[in-house]
Design a protein around this motif. Structure first.
Motif, PDB file in Angstrom:
ATOM      1  N   ASN A  78       7.549 -15.022  -5.968  1.00 24.45           N
ATOM      2  CA  ASN A  78       6.247 -14.679  -5.396  1.00 24.45           C
ATOM      3  C   ASN A  78       6.342 -14.785  -3.884  1.00 24.45           C
ATOM      4  O   ASN A  78       6.783 -15.795  -3.357  1.00 24.45           O
ATOM      5  N   LYS A  79       5.936 -13.736  -3.218  1.00 21.40           N
ATOM      6  CA  LYS A  79       5.921 -13.763  -1.762  1.00 21.40           C
ATOM      7  C   LYS A  79       4.511 -14.076  -1.314  1.00 21.40           C
ATOM      8  O   LYS A  79       3.550 -13.474  -1.813  1.00 21.40           O
ATOM      9  N   SER A  80       4.396 -15.024  -0.395  1.00 17.28           N
ATOM     10  CA  SER A  80       3.043 -15.337   0.072  1.00 17.28           C
ATOM     11  C   SER A  80       2.918 -15.104   1.576  1.00 17.28           C
ATOM     12  O   SER A  80       3.910 -15.104   2.296  1.00 17.28           O
ATOM     13  N   ASP A  81       1.708 -14.928   2.024  1.00 14.68           N
ATOM     14  CA  ASP A  81       1.471 -14.700   3.455  1.00 14.68           C
ATOM     15  C   ASP A  81       1.372 -16.049   4.178  1.00 14.68           C
ATOM     16  O   ASP A  81       1.578 -17.102   3.582  1.00 14.68           O
ATOM     17  N   GLU A  82       1.028 -16.037   5.457  1.00 15.27           N
ATOM     18  CA  GLU A  82       1.035 -17.276   6.232  1.00 15.27           C
ATOM     19  C   GLU A  82       0.024 -18.312   5.762  1.00 15.27           C
ATOM     20  O   GLU A  82       0.153 -19.486   6.046  1.00 15.27           O
ATOM     21  N   HIS A  83      -1.004 -17.866   4.985  1.00 14.23           N
ATOM     22  CA  HIS A  83      -1.993 -18.822   4.481  1.00 14.23           C
ATOM     23  C   HIS A  83      -1.590 -19.382   3.119  1.00 14.23           C
ATOM     24  O   HIS A  83      -2.294 -20.204   2.556  1.00 14.23           O
ATOM     25  N   GLY A  84      -0.475 -18.921   2.593  1.00 12.32           N
ATOM     26  CA  GLY A  84      -0.030 -19.417   1.305  1.00 12.32           C
ATOM     27  C   GLY A  84      -0.596 -18.639   0.120  1.00 12.32           C
ATOM     28  O   GLY A  84      -0.413 -19.047  -1.022  1.00 12.32           O
ATOM     29  N   THR A  85      -1.279 -17.544   0.394  1.00 19.13           N
ATOM     30  CA  THR A  85      -1.800 -16.717  -0.689  1.00 19.13           C
ATOM     31  C   THR A  85      -0.704 -15.771  -1.167  1.00 19.13           C
ATOM     32  O   THR A  85      -0.046 -15.113  -0.357  1.00 19.13           O
ATOM     33  N   VAL A  86      -0.527 -15.730  -2.466  1.00 17.62           N
ATOM     34  CA  VAL A  86       0.514 -14.873  -3.021  1.00 17.62           C
ATOM     35  C   VAL A  86       0.138 -13.404  -2.814  1.00 17.62           C
ATOM     36  O   VAL A  86      -0.948 -12.977  -3.193  1.00 17.62           O
ATOM     37  N   THR A  87       1.021 -12.667  -2.160  1.00 15.95           N
ATOM     38  CA  THR A  87       0.701 -11.273  -1.859  1.00 15.95           C
ATOM     39  C   THR A  87       1.552 -10.286  -2.649  1.00 15.95           C
ATOM     40  O   THR A  87       1.168  -9.144  -2.829  1.00 15.95           O
ATOM     41  N   ARG A  88       2.719 -10.728  -3.073  1.00 14.28           N
ATOM     42  CA  ARG A  88       3.598  -9.830  -3.830  1.00 14.28           C
ATOM     43  C   ARG A  88       4.300 -10.603  -4.923  1.00 14.28           C
ATOM     44  O   ARG A  88       4.692 -11.744  -4.732  1.00 14.28           O
ATOM     45  N   ASN A  89       4.475  -9.971  -6.062  1.00 13.94           N
ATOM     46  CA  ASN A  89       5.304 -10.538  -7.106  1.00 13.94           C
ATOM     47  C   ASN A  89       6.556  -9.682  -7.154  1.00 13.94           C
ATOM     48  O   ASN A  89       6.481  -8.495  -7.413  1.00 13.94           O
TER      49      ASN A  89
END
Lengths: 68, 211
Positions: A12-23
């Motif tokens: 899981n790729k997450s953005d700078e806030h830690g929200t998962v943006t890509r699987n």
């Protein structure tokens, strides 16, 4: 004949806030089961040295062209 | 620019078989295996297969492979140079004529899926600033990450972190430090000498630790 097993890798790729943006999923070969001479011969590949890259930056500056 | 999933582009010279990927097994032939034509990530020959594929492509495009640095490619078109440096899937390139550069991009794009086609600003942890007749390299982003990684982000500043003429000797009663962490720190600092040769002093500290 050697059959190489494979494996799924999930990330899981997450953005700078830690929200998962890509699987992301990818299939990889389990290369450690490969036998030299049967499954592979040559494996060496060149990689650039950091010093060369610095030199290239210098050369591009002298010759006045942009690098991309 | 950056080639996406670079290793999948390499052609294999050897006969390599893989089992069917889990979840995608053909129900009519569950016992069959695949013979690979191109490389997969994880295969021993994957990096080399990619390097060969790219090398061959560049040579076919009229580039000359460097004699000493085998990852440097130069094309000479009537004294007008075009240079491409490859670092696995990262390619830094530029040329004395826009036409050559545009041609290079146009030849690459249909062959390989790529991202980040634009002026070079970041490469191997090195931030690059290109100006009219000046070029800057800095590693501030890298340093900020380092400071955070080694938990020094809330520490204060020291003008001179150590006495300059102190003779270092062994601390007989000292507690052993985590060697791996220490070496990791030194290695990270050594990478900084790429843009700051003045901190080569780090190498001396490394010598001391090894002894």
């Amino acid at each position: 004949m050697n059959v190489i097993s494979t494996k799924w890798i999930y990330k899981n790729k997450s953005d700078e806030h830690g929200t998962v943006t890509r699987n992301k999923a990818r299939q990889v070969a389990q290369g450690y089961t490969q036998v030299e001479g049967l499954d592979f011969d040559e494996t060496f590949a060149h990689v650039a040295r950091l010093e060369s890259i610095r030199l290239l930056l210098g050369v591009s500056c002298i010759l006045k062209f942009k690098l991309f | 620019m950056d080639v996406k999933s670079a290793f999948l582009n390499g052609y294999l010279n050897e006969e390599v078989y893989v089992e069917q990927p889990k979840g995608l097994v053909d129900p009519s032939f569950p016992n069959h295996v695949y013979r690979l034509k191109k490389a997969l990530y994880g295969l021993k020959q994957a990096p080399r297969a990619w390097y060969e594929r790219l090398t061959q492509f560049l040579v076919n495009q009229g580039h000359m492979k460097g004699g000493t640095d085998k990852t440097l490619f130069v094309k000479d078109d009537n004294e007008r140079l075009m240079i491409a440096q490859i670092y696995v899937d990262d390619i830094v390139f530029g040329g004395m004529s826009d036409k050559m550069v545009q041609h290079f991009i146009q030849q690459m794009q249909p062959k390989f899926e790529m991202s980040l086609v634009g002026e070079l600003t970041y490469f191997l942890g090195l931030q690059v600033k290109q100006m009219e007749n000046t070029i800057f390299i800095l590693q501030s982003k890298y340093v900020k990450n380092l400071v955070k990684k080694f938990g020094m982000d809330n520490g204060g500043h020291k003008r001179t972190p150590a006495a300059t003429h102190l003779k270092l000797t062994k601390d007989e009663n000292g507690v052993a430090v985590d060697q791996n962490m220490y070496k990791s720190m030194i290695g990270s600092l050594l990478y900084l000498t790429a843009s700051r040769p003045d901190i080569t002093e780090v190498k001396r500290i490394l010598k001391y630790i090894n002894n």
